[in-house]
Each structure stands twice: as structure tokens, then as C-alpha cells.
Design a protein around this motif. Structure first.
Motif, PDB file in Angstrom:
ATOM      1  N   GLU A 192     -22.460 -23.430  -0.182  1.00 20.01           N
ATOM      2  CA  GLU A 192     -21.282 -23.556   0.679  1.00 20.01           C
ATOM      3  C   GLU A 192     -20.232 -22.480   0.460  1.00 20.01           C
ATOM      4  N   ASP A 193     -20.138 -21.961  -0.765  1.00 20.15           N
ATOM      5  CA  ASP A 193     -19.082 -21.000  -1.085  1.00 20.15           C
ATOM      6  C   ASP A 193     -19.568 -19.556  -1.123  1.00 20.15           C
ATOM      7  N   MET A 194     -20.728 -19.334  -1.711  1.00 21.14           N
ATOM      8  CA  MET A 194     -21.225 -17.966  -1.853  1.00 21.14           C
ATOM      9  C   MET A 194     -21.706 -17.381  -0.523  1.00 21.14           C
ATOM     10  N   CYS A 195     -21.961 -18.226   0.468  1.00 18.76           N
ATOM     11  CA  CYS A 195     -22.378 -17.716   1.782  1.00 18.76           C
ATOM     12  C   CYS A 195     -21.297 -16.857   2.413  1.00 18.76           C
ATOM     13  N   SER A 196     -20.054 -16.994   1.936  1.00 16.76           N
ATOM     14  CA  SER A 196     -18.943 -16.198   2.474  1.00 16.76           C
ATOM     15  C   SER A 196     -19.195 -14.699   2.314  1.00 16.76           C
ATOM     16  N   LYS A 197     -20.034 -14.329   1.355  1.00 18.85           N
ATOM     17  CA  LYS A 197     -20.345 -12.915   1.139  1.00 18.85           C
ATOM     18  C   LYS A 197     -21.037 -12.301   2.354  1.00 18.85           C
TER      19      LYS A 197
END
Length: 238
Positions: A192-197
């Protein structure tokens, strides 16, 4: 090094070593508070909330998460739950505190936010927007912080997407006028968070309450404990 710092809440700013315990305490206290008012079976209330939550998680952006939740939850319950919204609000402002027992406080969360703001950085709470403001603000306070510490907080009535939909991050960028390449997402959830990359954010994976459903190789991301994150922040490396 960054202009904008986006923090996840549960498991990041707010230590949550056992999400299952948090959910159990939440639903138990919700039923205790609202079943007598709604006059429905506890199982039906729980199913209504879960179905509404799952509907928000797959929201396509055509409506606010708020509208999606209440429509879906009401359909499951067989009644217009929105008529009882004041009772739900009262629950989140009061009895919801029962779930606090499944959380903790990390003093470095406050220190990090203060450090960023002192250096002129912008700070945003980028938590999955499946809760109303009252519930999200309560969890921010449990973490030893104040909602006023943040420029923007994602909640169900200001968001039309959820993580890990990349449109969730794009919506924040649009509403806050920020550039992903000048921003960093800090969170404990690999999916959920690292996909922001993928849309240009830098990212730091907090490993204290790590969520890694697929067992992904986290060496692909900057990662470490919140202490390690804070040390890097203090050293001007993040």
C-alpha cells in the motif's frame, strides 16, 4: 532533502503490532455502542461495516468514499444507516477509544514531525481513507500527535480512492499541489505504501510493524525501524 513528507498512520506513526487485535476491539466496542440503537444483530452490523469498507477499497473515483461506504453498508443492513450518522460520530469520539489498547506510542513520531516542520517541510497523513475524521483524528492523538500538526489528512469524506490504487496518491498531489519527485512516502505496508514509488515518490519502509503480504524482497526499498528513519532524518539524509 524532501519538500513533502507523507506518513501512513496505523503501524507507522501509530505503533500497531497486532492489527487483528485492533480490529477485534474496534468491532466489539462498535457493536456494544450501536447495536442497541440500531436494533440489529451484531453480525449484521459487522458485515455492513466490512462490506462498506471493501467497497471503499475498490472505489473508482466517481464518488467519495463516504458515499460509497454509506450506500453499501446501508444496503447490507437493510436500513438507511446514514440516519444514525450522529450516533456513529459519537461512537468514534468516545467508545472507539477501547481500541487504543492495541496500539502504542512512539515518541519519535512527534519528534520527526516537529523536525520536518522546523525545516520547512510539509507533512501529510496519508492513511487509507476508510474512516471518518473523528476516528482518524483520534488515532493521531493516540500516537501523541495533534491533527493540527498536519497540513492534510486523508479521510473518507475527502477522498475518492484508497491504497494501493495509485490514483490515491495522485489525488493527494492534486489537492495539495505537490510534486511526487519532491516527496517521500513513509509507511509500513509494502503493497500500500511502497507502490507510491511507481509515480515518482521516494519511499521509506518502516519495519517495526511491517506488513508484507506477499513476502516481497524489501531490499528494493529504503527501509529500517522508525529509529533508523529518525536518525536519517536528523542527519539530513531523508
Amino acid at each position: 532533502m524532501h519538500k513533502n513528507y507523507l506518513f501512513d498512520l496505523d503501524g507507522t506513526l501509530l505503533p500497531m503490532p497486532d492489527t487483528k487485535s485492533f480490529v477485534e476491539l474496534y468491532l466489539q466496542s462498535l457493536c456494544k455502542s450501536l447495536v442497541p440503537v440500531l436494533k440489529i444483530q451484531p453480525e449484521l452490523l459487522v458485515n455492513s461495516v466490512w462490506n462498506g469498507t471493501h467497497a471503499m477499497l475498490s472505489n473508482d473515483g466517481t464518488r467519495l468514499n463516504y458515499d460509497v461506504f454509506w450506500e453499501t453498508a446501508s444496503k447490507t443492513a437493510g436500513m438507511d444507516l446514514l440516519e444514525f450518522s450522529e450516533h456513529f460520530d459519537s461512537y468514534y469520539q468516545n467508545e472507539f477509544a477501547a481500541a487504543r489498547r492495541a496500539t502504542g506510542v512512539n515518541p519519535l513520531a512527534l519528534k520527526s514531525v516537529e523536525k520536518i516542520r522546523q525545516n520547512g517541510g510539509r507533512v501529510i497523513v496519508a492513511t487509507n481513507p476508510v474512516f471518518p475524521s473523528a476516528a482518524t483524528h483520534a488515532r493521531i492523538r493516540w500516537a501523541g500527535l495533534d491533527p493540527e500538526d498536519f497540513e492534510y489528512i486523508t479521510v473518507y469524506d475527502n477522498s475518492a480512492f484508497c491504497k494501493p490504487n495509485l490514483s490515491y496518491y495522485e489525488e493527494i498531489c492534486s489537492k495539495c499541489g505537490i510534486n511526487p519527485e519532491e516527496s517521500i512516502m513513509i509507511g509500513n505496508d509494502v503493497d500500500e505504501d511502497m507502490c507510491s514509488k511507481k509515480i515518482g515518490f521516494d519511499a521509506f519502509l518502516i519495519t517495526d510493524c511491517l506488513i508484507n503480504r506477499s513476502g516481497a524482497d524489501i531490499s528494493a526499498y529504503s527501509n529500517g525501524s522508525f529509529r533508523e528513519f529518525y536518525n536519517a532524518l536528523e542527519a539530513g539524509k531523508i
